[in-house]
Design a protein around this motif. Structure first.
Motif, PDB file in Angstrom:
ATOM      1  N   SER A   1       0.900  -1.161  -0.110  1.00  0.00           N
ATOM      2  CA  SER A   1       0.140   0.102   0.148  1.00  0.00           C
ATOM      3  C   SER A   1       0.928   1.360  -0.010  1.00  0.00           C
ATOM      4  O   SER A   1       2.015   1.238   0.472  1.00  0.00           O
ATOM      5  CB  SER A   1      -1.162   0.067   1.256  1.00  0.00           C
ATOM      6  OG  SER A   1      -1.652  -1.181   1.326  1.00  0.00           O
TER       7      SER A   1
ATOM      8  N   TRP B   1      -5.530   9.014 -10.790  1.00  0.00           N
ATOM      9  CA  TRP B   1      -6.236   9.302  -9.516  1.00  0.00           C
ATOM     10  C   TRP B   1      -7.738   8.819  -9.347  1.00  0.00           C
ATOM     11  O   TRP B   1      -8.190   8.681  -8.710  1.00  0.00           O
ATOM     12  CB  TRP B   1      -5.944  10.602  -8.872  1.00  0.00           C
ATOM     13  CG  TRP B   1      -4.704  10.633  -7.932  1.00  0.00           C
ATOM     14  CD1 TRP B   1      -3.612  11.260  -8.127  1.00  0.00           C
ATOM     15  CD2 TRP B   1      -4.493   9.794  -6.678  1.00  0.00           C
ATOM     16  NE1 TRP B   1      -2.563  11.126  -7.111  1.00  0.00           N
ATOM     17  CE2 TRP B   1      -3.465  10.354  -6.102  1.00  0.00           C
ATOM     18  CE3 TRP B   1      -5.587   8.893  -5.934  1.00  0.00           C
ATOM     19  CZ2 TRP B   1      -2.949   9.877  -5.012  1.00  0.00           C
ATOM     20  CZ3 TRP B   1      -4.844   8.585  -4.659  1.00  0.00           C
ATOM     21  CH2 TRP B   1      -3.508   8.904  -4.303  1.00  0.00           C
TER      22      TRP B   1
ATOM     23  N   GLY C   1      -8.835   6.570 -11.429  1.00  0.00           N
ATOM     24  CA  GLY C   1      -9.122   5.249 -11.342  1.00  0.00           C
ATOM     25  C   GLY C   1      -9.451   4.531 -12.730  1.00  0.00           C
ATOM     26  O   GLY C   1      -9.440   3.485 -12.817  1.00  0.00           O
TER      27      GLY C   1
ATOM     28  N   GLY D   1      -7.086   1.802  -6.574  1.00  0.00           N
ATOM     29  CA  GLY D   1      -6.793   3.218  -5.620  1.00  0.00           C
ATOM     30  C   GLY D   1      -8.089   3.464  -4.750  1.00  0.00           C
ATOM     31  O   GLY D   1      -9.093   3.109  -5.224  1.00  0.00           O
TER      32      GLY D   1
ATOM     33  N   ASN E   1      -9.586   6.915  -3.563  1.00  0.00           N
ATOM     34  CA  ASN E   1      -9.295   8.319  -3.685  1.00  0.00           C
ATOM     35  C   ASN E   1      -9.746   9.021  -2.421  1.00  0.00           C
ATOM     36  O   ASN E   1      -8.997  10.042  -2.167  1.00  0.00           O
ATOM     37  CB  ASN E   1     -10.197   9.101  -4.828  1.00  0.00           C
ATOM     38  CG  ASN E   1      -9.770  10.127  -5.355  1.00  0.00           C
ATOM     39  OD1 ASN E   1      -8.474  10.537  -5.351  1.00  0.00           O
ATOM     40  ND2 ASN E   1     -10.264  10.742  -6.253  1.00  0.00           N
TER      41      ASN E   1
ATOM     42  N   LYS F   1      -6.621   8.335  -0.223  1.00  0.00           N
ATOM     43  CA  LYS F   1      -5.491   8.818  -0.657  1.00  0.00           C
ATOM     44  C   LYS F   1      -4.491   7.533  -0.567  1.00  0.00           C
ATOM     45  O   LYS F   1      -3.396   7.927  -0.225  1.00  0.00           O
ATOM     46  CB  LYS F   1      -4.901  10.081  -0.205  1.00  0.00           C
ATOM     47  CG  LYS F   1      -5.660  11.617  -0.233  1.00  0.00           C
ATOM     48  CD  LYS F   1      -5.880  11.752  -1.663  1.00  0.00           C
ATOM     49  CE  LYS F   1      -6.622  13.414  -1.569  1.00  0.00           C
ATOM     50  NZ  LYS F   1      -7.625  13.173  -2.547  1.00  0.00           N
ATOM     51  N   THR F   2      -4.916   6.604  -0.943  1.00  0.00           N
ATOM     52  CA  THR F   2      -4.130   5.270  -0.877  1.00  0.00           C
ATOM     53  C   THR F   2      -4.255   4.715  -2.223  1.00  0.00           C
ATOM     54  O   THR F   2      -5.305   4.298  -2.736  1.00  0.00           O
ATOM     55  CB  THR F   2      -4.523   4.683   0.264  1.00  0.00           C
ATOM     56  OG1 THR F   2      -4.408   5.117   1.475  1.00  0.00           O
ATOM     57  CG2 THR F   2      -3.611   3.240   0.506  1.00  0.00           C
ATOM     58  N   VAL F   3      -2.950   3.941  -2.601  1.00  0.00           N
ATOM     59  CA  VAL F   3      -3.011   3.134  -3.755  1.00  0.00           C
ATOM     60  C   VAL F   3      -2.450   1.616  -3.328  1.00  0.00           C
ATOM     61  O   VAL F   3      -1.556   1.762  -2.420  1.00  0.00           O
ATOM     62  CB  VAL F   3      -2.301   3.803  -4.924  1.00  0.00           C
ATOM     63  CG1 VAL F   3      -1.930   2.848  -5.906  1.00  0.00           C
ATOM     64  CG2 VAL F   3      -2.860   5.019  -5.309  1.00  0.00           C
TER      65      VAL F   3
ATOM     66  N   CYS G   1       6.573   3.745  -4.492  1.00  0.00           N
ATOM     67  CA  CYS G   1       5.383   4.474  -5.155  1.00  0.00           C
ATOM     68  C   CYS G   1       5.951   5.905  -5.136  1.00  0.00           C
ATOM     69  O   CYS G   1       6.972   6.452  -4.451  1.00  0.00           O
ATOM     70  CB  CYS G   1       4.103   4.407  -4.319  1.00  0.00           C
ATOM     71  SG  CYS G   1       4.157   5.096  -2.526  1.00  0.00           S
TER      72      CYS G   1
END
Length: 124
Positions: free
Chosen positions: A21, A53, A55, A72, A74, A77-79, A96
């Motif tokens: 992550s 962002w 996706g 992701g 949104n 704010k995590t991918v 990342c």
């Protein structure tokens, strides 16, 4: 200044799965692209996967296509990078990085902010 923190790396046997992550915080969120890269000892940093962002766009390196999935959240704010059918050659430090523009780029120099990296080790 955007800060990126990776987590979720570790040791896994070949054929296994891991999810890493990357949480973004701070700064002005003028982000359009996030990418995952990896660097093995003695090798150059290479592109693994990227996502816009919102996706709606993803792109994968040929070496991971069909095995890895980038996604992701949104709001958080995590991918994420879900890695399945792992191979010993996937062993590397995974980073990342974010980019303020589209399109998704495979070139490390096109990304302005990087995380500290998380180690992924796949044993045979």
């Amino acid at each position: 200044q955007v800060q990126l923190i990776e987590s979720g790396g570790g040791l896994v046997q070949a054929g296994g799965s891991l999810r890493v992550s990357c949480a973004a915080s701070g700064g002005a969120f003028n982000l359009n692209t996030m990418g995952w890269f990896r660097q093995a000892p003695g090798k150059e940093r290479e592109f693994v996967a990227g996502i816009s962002w919102n996706g709606d766009r993803t792109f994968y390196a040929d070496s991971v296509k069909g095995r890895f999935t980038i996604s992701g959240d949104n709001i958080k704010k995590t991918v994420y990078l879900q890695m399945n059918s792992l191979k010993p050659e996937d062993t590397a430090v995974y980073y990342c990085a974010v980019r303020s523009v589209l399109p998704i780029s495979t070139i490390p120099d096109d990304y302005g902010n990087w995380g500290q990296g998380t180690q992924v080790t796949v044993s045979s």
